[in-house]
Design a protein around this motif. Structure first.
Motif, PDB file in Angstrom:
ATOM      1  N   TYR A 545       0.722 -18.893 -13.413  1.00 56.43           N
ATOM      2  CA  TYR A 545       1.791 -18.867 -14.407  1.00 56.43           C
ATOM      3  C   TYR A 545       3.158 -18.456 -13.844  1.00 56.43           C
ATOM      4  O   TYR A 545       4.165 -18.687 -14.508  1.00 56.43           O
ATOM      5  N   LEU A 546       3.197 -17.851 -12.661  1.00 55.14           N
ATOM      6  CA  LEU A 546       4.464 -17.303 -12.164  1.00 55.14           C
ATOM      7  C   LEU A 546       4.918 -17.947 -10.864  1.00 55.14           C
ATOM      8  O   LEU A 546       5.725 -17.374 -10.135  1.00 55.14           O
ATOM      9  N   GLY A 547       4.396 -19.117 -10.532  1.00 52.10           N
ATOM     10  CA  GLY A 547       4.935 -19.879  -9.415  1.00 52.10           C
ATOM     11  C   GLY A 547       4.324 -19.620  -8.070  1.00 52.10           C
ATOM     12  O   GLY A 547       4.874 -20.066  -7.060  1.00 52.10           O
ATOM     13  N   GLY A 548       3.230 -18.911  -7.997  1.00 50.50           N
ATOM     14  CA  GLY A 548       2.588 -18.695  -6.699  1.00 50.50           C
ATOM     15  C   GLY A 548       2.188 -17.253  -6.489  1.00 50.50           C
ATOM     16  O   GLY A 548       2.721 -16.328  -7.105  1.00 50.50           O
ATOM     17  N   THR A 549       1.229 -17.059  -5.585  1.00 52.18           N
ATOM     18  CA  THR A 549       0.715 -15.716  -5.327  1.00 52.18           C
ATOM     19  C   THR A 549       1.723 -14.894  -4.524  1.00 52.18           C
ATOM     20  O   THR A 549       2.616 -15.442  -3.857  1.00 52.18           O
ATOM     21  N   ARG A 550       1.560 -13.588  -4.595  1.00 57.58           N
ATOM     22  CA  ARG A 550       2.362 -12.644  -3.807  1.00 57.58           C
ATOM     23  C   ARG A 550       1.415 -11.833  -2.934  1.00 57.58           C
ATOM     24  O   ARG A 550       0.212 -11.714  -3.208  1.00 57.58           O
ATOM     25  N   ASN A 551       1.965 -11.246  -1.866  1.00 55.06           N
ATOM     26  CA  ASN A 551       1.158 -10.412  -0.973  1.00 55.06           C
ATOM     27  C   ASN A 551       0.965  -9.039  -1.616  1.00 55.06           C
ATOM     28  O   ASN A 551       1.616  -8.062  -1.270  1.00 55.06           O
ATOM     29  N   THR A 552       0.054  -8.996  -2.606  1.00 53.69           N
ATOM     30  CA  THR A 552      -0.129  -7.755  -3.363  1.00 53.69           C
ATOM     31  C   THR A 552      -0.668  -6.631  -2.487  1.00 53.69           C
ATOM     32  O   THR A 552      -0.367  -5.456  -2.736  1.00 53.69           O
ATOM     33  N   TYR A 553      -1.470  -6.974  -1.476  1.00 60.21           N
ATOM     34  CA  TYR A 553      -1.996  -5.916  -0.602  1.00 60.21           C
ATOM     35  C   TYR A 553      -0.854  -5.200   0.105  1.00 60.21           C
ATOM     36  O   TYR A 553      -0.804  -3.957   0.157  1.00 60.21           O
ATOM     37  N   ARG A 554       0.090  -5.950   0.630  1.00 61.77           N
ATOM     38  CA  ARG A 554       1.214  -5.340   1.339  1.00 61.77           C
ATOM     39  C   ARG A 554       2.020  -4.422   0.410  1.00 61.77           C
ATOM     40  O   ARG A 554       2.326  -3.286   0.771  1.00 61.77           O
ATOM     41  N   TYR A 555       2.305  -4.920  -0.772  1.00 62.96           N
ATOM     42  CA  TYR A 555       3.194  -4.152  -1.652  1.00 62.96           C
ATOM     43  C   TYR A 555       2.509  -2.902  -2.200  1.00 62.96           C
ATOM     44  O   TYR A 555       3.146  -1.875  -2.379  1.00 62.96           O
ATOM     45  N   ARG A 556       1.216  -2.988  -2.486  1.00 61.95           N
ATOM     46  CA  ARG A 556       0.566  -1.788  -3.011  1.00 61.95           C
ATOM     47  C   ARG A 556       0.354  -0.744  -1.913  1.00 61.95           C
ATOM     48  O   ARG A 556       0.416   0.455  -2.171  1.00 61.95           O
ATOM     49  N   VAL A 557       0.134  -1.200  -0.670  1.00 61.79           N
ATOM     50  CA  VAL A 557       0.039  -0.235   0.436  1.00 61.79           C
ATOM     51  C   VAL A 557       1.395   0.406   0.693  1.00 61.79           C
ATOM     52  O   VAL A 557       1.505   1.620   0.879  1.00 61.79           O
ATOM     53  N   GLN A 558       2.452  -0.406   0.692  1.00 64.49           N
ATOM     54  CA  GLN A 558       3.777   0.152   0.912  1.00 64.49           C
ATOM     55  C   GLN A 558       4.225   1.027  -0.255  1.00 64.49           C
ATOM     56  O   GLN A 558       4.968   1.993  -0.054  1.00 64.49           O
ATOM     57  N   ALA A 559       3.787   0.707  -1.473  1.00 61.67           N
ATOM     58  CA  ALA A 559       4.103   1.562  -2.611  1.00 61.67           C
ATOM     59  C   ALA A 559       3.499   2.937  -2.422  1.00 61.67           C
ATOM     60  O   ALA A 559       4.160   3.970  -2.602  1.00 61.67           O
ATOM     61  N   ASN A 560       2.226   2.977  -2.035  1.00 61.97           N
ATOM     62  CA  ASN A 560       1.545   4.259  -1.842  1.00 61.97           C
ATOM     63  C   ASN A 560       2.110   5.016  -0.648  1.00 61.97           C
ATOM     64  O   ASN A 560       2.403   6.215  -0.727  1.00 61.97           O
ATOM     65  N   ALA A 561       2.290   4.314   0.475  1.00 62.97           N
ATOM     66  CA  ALA A 561       2.789   4.960   1.689  1.00 62.97           C
ATOM     67  C   ALA A 561       4.222   5.433   1.506  1.00 62.97           C
ATOM     68  O   ALA A 561       4.584   6.553   1.920  1.00 62.97           O
ATOM     69  N   GLY A 562       5.064   4.594   0.915  1.00 61.76           N
ATOM     70  CA  GLY A 562       6.454   4.993   0.702  1.00 61.76           C
ATOM     71  C   GLY A 562       6.583   6.183  -0.216  1.00 61.76           C
ATOM     72  O   GLY A 562       7.429   7.059  -0.007  1.00 61.76           O
ATOM     73  N   ALA A 563       5.747   6.236  -1.262  1.00 64.82           N
ATOM     74  CA  ALA A 563       5.782   7.377  -2.175  1.00 64.82           C
ATOM     75  C   ALA A 563       5.382   8.667  -1.454  1.00 64.82           C
ATOM     76  O   ALA A 563       5.944   9.734  -1.711  1.00 64.82           O
ATOM     77  N   ILE A 564       4.429   8.599  -0.542  1.00 65.36           N
ATOM     78  CA  ILE A 564       4.037   9.783   0.241  1.00 65.36           C
ATOM     79  C   ILE A 564       5.192  10.238   1.128  1.00 65.36           C
ATOM     80  O   ILE A 564       5.468  11.438   1.250  1.00 65.36           O
ATOM     81  N   VAL A 565       5.891   9.285   1.743  1.00 67.52           N
ATOM     82  CA  VAL A 565       7.020   9.632   2.618  1.00 67.52           C
ATOM     83  C   VAL A 565       8.105  10.361   1.829  1.00 67.52           C
ATOM     84  O   VAL A 565       8.608  11.412   2.238  1.00 67.52           O
ATOM     85  N   VAL A 566       8.465   9.822   0.671  1.00 70.17           N
ATOM     86  CA  VAL A 566       9.528  10.440  -0.128  1.00 70.17           C
ATOM     87  C   VAL A 566       9.092  11.808  -0.623  1.00 70.17           C
ATOM     88  O   VAL A 566       9.878  12.758  -0.635  1.00 70.17           O
ATOM     89  N   ARG A 567       7.831  11.927  -1.028  1.00 69.57           N
ATOM     90  CA  ARG A 567       7.339  13.222  -1.515  1.00 69.57           C
ATOM     91  C   ARG A 567       7.335  14.255  -0.395  1.00 69.57           C
ATOM     92  O   ARG A 567       7.620  15.433  -0.627  1.00 69.57           O
ATOM     93  N   TRP A 568       7.008  13.827   0.813  1.00 70.35           N
ATOM     94  CA  TRP A 568       7.038  14.759   1.958  1.00 70.35           C
ATOM     95  C   TRP A 568       8.462  15.241   2.203  1.00 70.35           C
ATOM     96  O   TRP A 568       8.673  16.419   2.502  1.00 70.35           O
ATOM     97  N   LEU A 569       9.433  14.359   2.095  1.00 72.78           N
ATOM     98  CA  LEU A 569      10.825  14.771   2.270  1.00 72.78           C
ATOM     99  C   LEU A 569      11.218  15.808   1.219  1.00 72.78           C
ATOM    100  O   LEU A 569      11.901  16.788   1.527  1.00 72.78           O
ATOM    101  N   ALA A 570      10.787  15.594  -0.027  1.00 79.26           N
ATOM    102  CA  ALA A 570      11.113  16.546  -1.084  1.00 79.26           C
ATOM    103  C   ALA A 570      10.427  17.886  -0.855  1.00 79.26           C
ATOM    104  O   ALA A 570      11.024  18.949  -1.040  1.00 79.26           O
ATOM    105  N   LYS A 571       9.173  17.845  -0.438  1.00 75.43           N
ATOM    106  CA  LYS A 571       8.413  19.079  -0.239  1.00 75.43           C
ATOM    107  C   LYS A 571       8.948  19.896   0.925  1.00 75.43           C
ATOM    108  O   LYS A 571       8.954  21.137   0.876  1.00 75.43           O
ATOM    109  N   ASN A 572       9.450  19.244   1.961  1.00 77.67           N
ATOM    110  CA  ASN A 572       9.852  19.933   3.192  1.00 77.67           C
ATOM    111  C   ASN A 572      11.357  19.942   3.382  1.00 77.67           C
ATOM    112  O   ASN A 572      11.840  19.922   4.513  1.00 77.67           O
ATOM    113  N   GLN A 573      12.107  19.984   2.292  1.00 77.49           N
ATOM    114  CA  GLN A 573      13.560  19.932   2.399  1.00 77.49           C
ATOM    115  C   GLN A 573      14.117  21.082   3.230  1.00 77.49           C
ATOM    116  O   GLN A 573      15.101  20.918   3.950  1.00 77.49           O
ATOM    117  N   GLN A 574      13.493  22.264   3.168  1.00 76.56           N
ATOM    118  CA  GLN A 574      14.014  23.395   3.926  1.00 76.56           C
ATOM    119  C   GLN A 574      13.747  23.240   5.420  1.00 76.56           C
ATOM    120  O   GLN A 574      14.531  23.702   6.248  1.00 76.56           O
TER     121      GLN A 574
END
Length: 667
Positions: A545-574
């Motif tokens: 229905y939306l014109g073709g498949t997307r690389n969902t594996y890549r985006y969900r891995v990067q979503a999880n990994a990127g969120a961990i990176v940002v959270r680590w920056l927030a946790k270790n700001q000092q």
């Protein structure tokens, strides 16, 4: 606060007849005598004889259960005179806090006095006004930092504390009339030492998440170096004789310290109603001209930390000289030395400055990045398409939870953030295409800063994995400071673009993602598309229905990994500021298998250094970033210009835009 001069008997404990008889003795006037040829005596005044201690306080004590109403706890030094120790750094913090509260009281007072024009105080303001006035009229410490430190050590609530509370920098043992000048007792030394360590590390905001864990860490550092702390307290407690008047004039202590021991009680009753100054008379035990010993808990902690770093033990035969040398090097003044011997000590421009990295902004950006990656996988569009199919009757769903949600989603369409609004948010946070460039401040530096940080972490961890012998002969191409610099650049950039609606939008997006997960995992929905899991549903809708498949594996891995990176920056700001001499990434966490096994159970909330390294490696791997690119991006560049807060467009630039028909909202 009750006067320490007359402590009540502990609840449930029978009164000692000898102590009761001693309480009934008349007061006697003791004549102070100088201690030695150069010793300074404490203030004069009438004192009450106390029975000698039954037993000495143990060297190692547990703060939990400490009772200041106990005779042995409150008067630990016998019946002699004492030379009082004034903790000037704690008294200065208390003075600043009282000044802040006094400003609030004055503001409420002005509103109350002009109620004919201002409307007067609301019921809530009236309660706060009365509470603040009562708070300022007592001698007990109101500094929230110090109270939270004591509450953590005693495992109590900060509002119900009754012990180990100083009054204008005077601990309980220093407010007692009797004493032999031996200094703070063991419990007070531990509290002062922990407070000093926290001040040294600029951890002084008790409302910040993780503050209590920092107090516990500081307590561990204190107990590890307890003998050194005792030696430094003993060495520095009698070095700096000052008058109470001089400390008041220098703004290091509130003038309410005068008479805090006797007569004590209400501060307002000790003030002259005509001049506003604290009155002195024959009953005043602590006066302006009395001599006290000035001591800084922060300086004590700094000296101990330096000695511990130099591996100096409390049994060192030259300990006294080493303490003096460490103190002189920390303060930058060599007592009695010529001008050429003075050390040049410039101010630390990073001291107490954390405005570049706002933790709450990073939490918001974490959720927005997670949503952005799922947007790239078309998760939001998939749900929208499923709702359309449901509305058109093309989705075979019966009565149930999935149908209820789809119908509610259709009815509340006008209450949600639209795709255009989400694209504007992604553009402002990450410079992603698709938003309106005329109404946003795109984050054009994000992509490069992000790649530089994840590449630096990846390269650093790969170097650490090399055999120890090789690491000793081959210099590391990425250092801790390079990783710290890349982390701080990225964190400051994300913090800058996390202001405004970001946090509120993040909470809404988070709730939507949770609902989408439950919908797409529903057995009825999966059965309608012949899918085994939610991601197969996403793939089916994308393909048909939306014109073709997307690389969902890549985006969900990067979503999880990127969120961990940002959270680590927030946790270790000092750790990113570089002020505390800490490793930005613990080498032990990367090389010790036992520490690696202790990775966080919730890396999206409380990531460890090992979680950070894994997240960076996963993000780079699924993104197809080549090793030569990782090597290139891991090298440092000049930090970009990043302000601590969004800057309003200059008036001249706004006038130019207005002249061509482009109108911007006021800031």
């Amino acid at each position: 606060m009750a006067n320490d001069d007359k402590a009540p008997a502990p609840a449930g404990k029978p009164e000692d007849p000898k102590v009761k008889a001693a309480e009934a003795r008349p007061e006697v006037l003791l004549t102070p005598k100088p201690r030695g040829s150069g010793g300074a005596r404490s203030g004069t005044g009438s004192t009450r004889k106390r029975p000698p201690r039954k037993s000495a306080a143990p060297a190692t004590v547990d703060l939990v259960g400490y009772d200041s109403t106990n005779e042995d706890d409150q008067y630990p030094y016998g019946d002699n005179e004492m030379n009082r120790i004034l903790l000037v750094d704690l008294s200065e913090r208390e003075l600043r806090r009282r000044a802040t509260v006094a400003e609030i009281v004055q503001r409420y007072k002005t509103i109350d006095e002009t109620k004919d024009k201002s409307g007067g105080l609301t019921a809530r303001q009236r309660l706060e006004y009365d509470q603040y006035r009562r708070t300022l009229d007592q001698d007990e410490v109101i500094d929230p930092f110090y109270r939270e430190v004591v509450a953590t050590l005693l495992q109590q609530n900060s509002d119900s504390l009754t012990t180990l509370l100083h009054e204008h920098g005077l601990m309980g043992s220093q407010r007692g009339v009797p004493g032999d000048g031996n200094g703070l007792d063991g419990r007070e030394q531990e509290v002062a030492g922990v407070a000093g360590l926290l001040q040294l590390d600029n951890i002084t905001e008790p409302d910040r998440p993780g503050f209590r864990s920092k107090v516990t860490q500081a307590q561990g550092e204190y107990r590890e170096n307890r003998e050194l702390f005792s030696a430094v307290f003993a060495a520095l407690s009698g070095q700096h004789q000052v008058t109470v008047r001089s400390q008041i004039q220098q703004g290091l202590v509130d003038d309410a310290i005068v008479g805090t021991i006797r007569p004590g009680g209400s501060i307002s009753k000790r003030r002259d109603p005509r001049t506003g100054e604290i009155s002195e008379n024959s009953d005043t035990l602590l006066r302006r001209d009395n001599v006290v010993y000035a001591l800084s808990a922060r300086s004590v902690a700094g000296v101990v930390r330096k000695l511990a770093a130099d591996r100096v033990s409390a049994a060192d035969p030259w300990l006294s000289s080493r303490i003096d040398a460490a103190f002189d090097s920390l303060t930058g003044v060599l007592s009695g030395g010529p001008a050429s011997s003075l050390e040049i000590v410039l101010p630390d421009l990073e001291d107490s400055v954390d405005v570049e990295i706002v933790q709450e902004n990073l939490h918001a950006v974490q959720a927005i990045y997670f949503s952005f990656m799922l947007e790239e996988a078309r998760l939001f569009q998939v749900v929208e398409r499923i709702v359309d199919l449901f509305r058109q009757g093309l989705l075979p769903l019966g009565r149930g939870k999935a149908g209820d949600y789809l119908f509610r989603y259709y009815k509340t369409a006008g209450e949600r953030i639209t795709e255009a609004e989400r694209r504007d948010l992604y553009m402002r946070a990450f410079g992603a295409p698709g938003g309106d460039p005329n109404g946003n401040m795109p984050n054009r530096e994000f992509n490069e800063l992000w790649l530089r940080f994840v590449s630096a972490v990846s390269n650093f961890s790969r170097q650490i994995s090399v055999e120890k012998l090789l690491r000793q002969t081959v210099p590391m191409s990425v250092s801790q400071e390079q990783v710290r610099k890349a982390a701080r650049d990225l964190a400051a950039n994300l913090s800058l673009h996390g202001y405004g609606i970001a946090y509120f939008a993040a909470t809404d997006l988070q709730q939507s993602i949770l609902e989408f997960r439950d919908l797409l995992s529903d057995p009825e929905v999966r059965g309608a598309f012949g899918a085994r899991d939610m991601w197969q549903v996403v793939d089916q809708v994308n393909a048909n229905y939306l014109g073709g498949t997307r690389n969902t594996y890549r985006y969900r891995v990067q979503a999880n990994a990127g969120a961990i990176v940002v959270r680590w920056l927030a946790k270790n700001q000092q750790r990113l500021t570089g002020r505390f001499g800490l490793e930005v990434i613990s080498i032990d966490a990367l090389t010790n298998p036992q520490l690696r096994a202790l990775g966080s159970d919730r890396p999206l909330v409380d990531p460890t250094d090992w979680d950070l390294v894994n997240a960076c490696e996963q993000w780079l791997a699924v993104g197809g970033v080549q090793d030569q690119s990782i090597e290139q991006y891991s090298q440092p560049i000049e930090s970009p210009v990043i302000t601590s807060k969004p800057i309003e467009m200059p008036r001249a630039a706004r006038d130019v835009l207005d002249s061509v028909g482009i109108s911007l909202p006021g800031m």
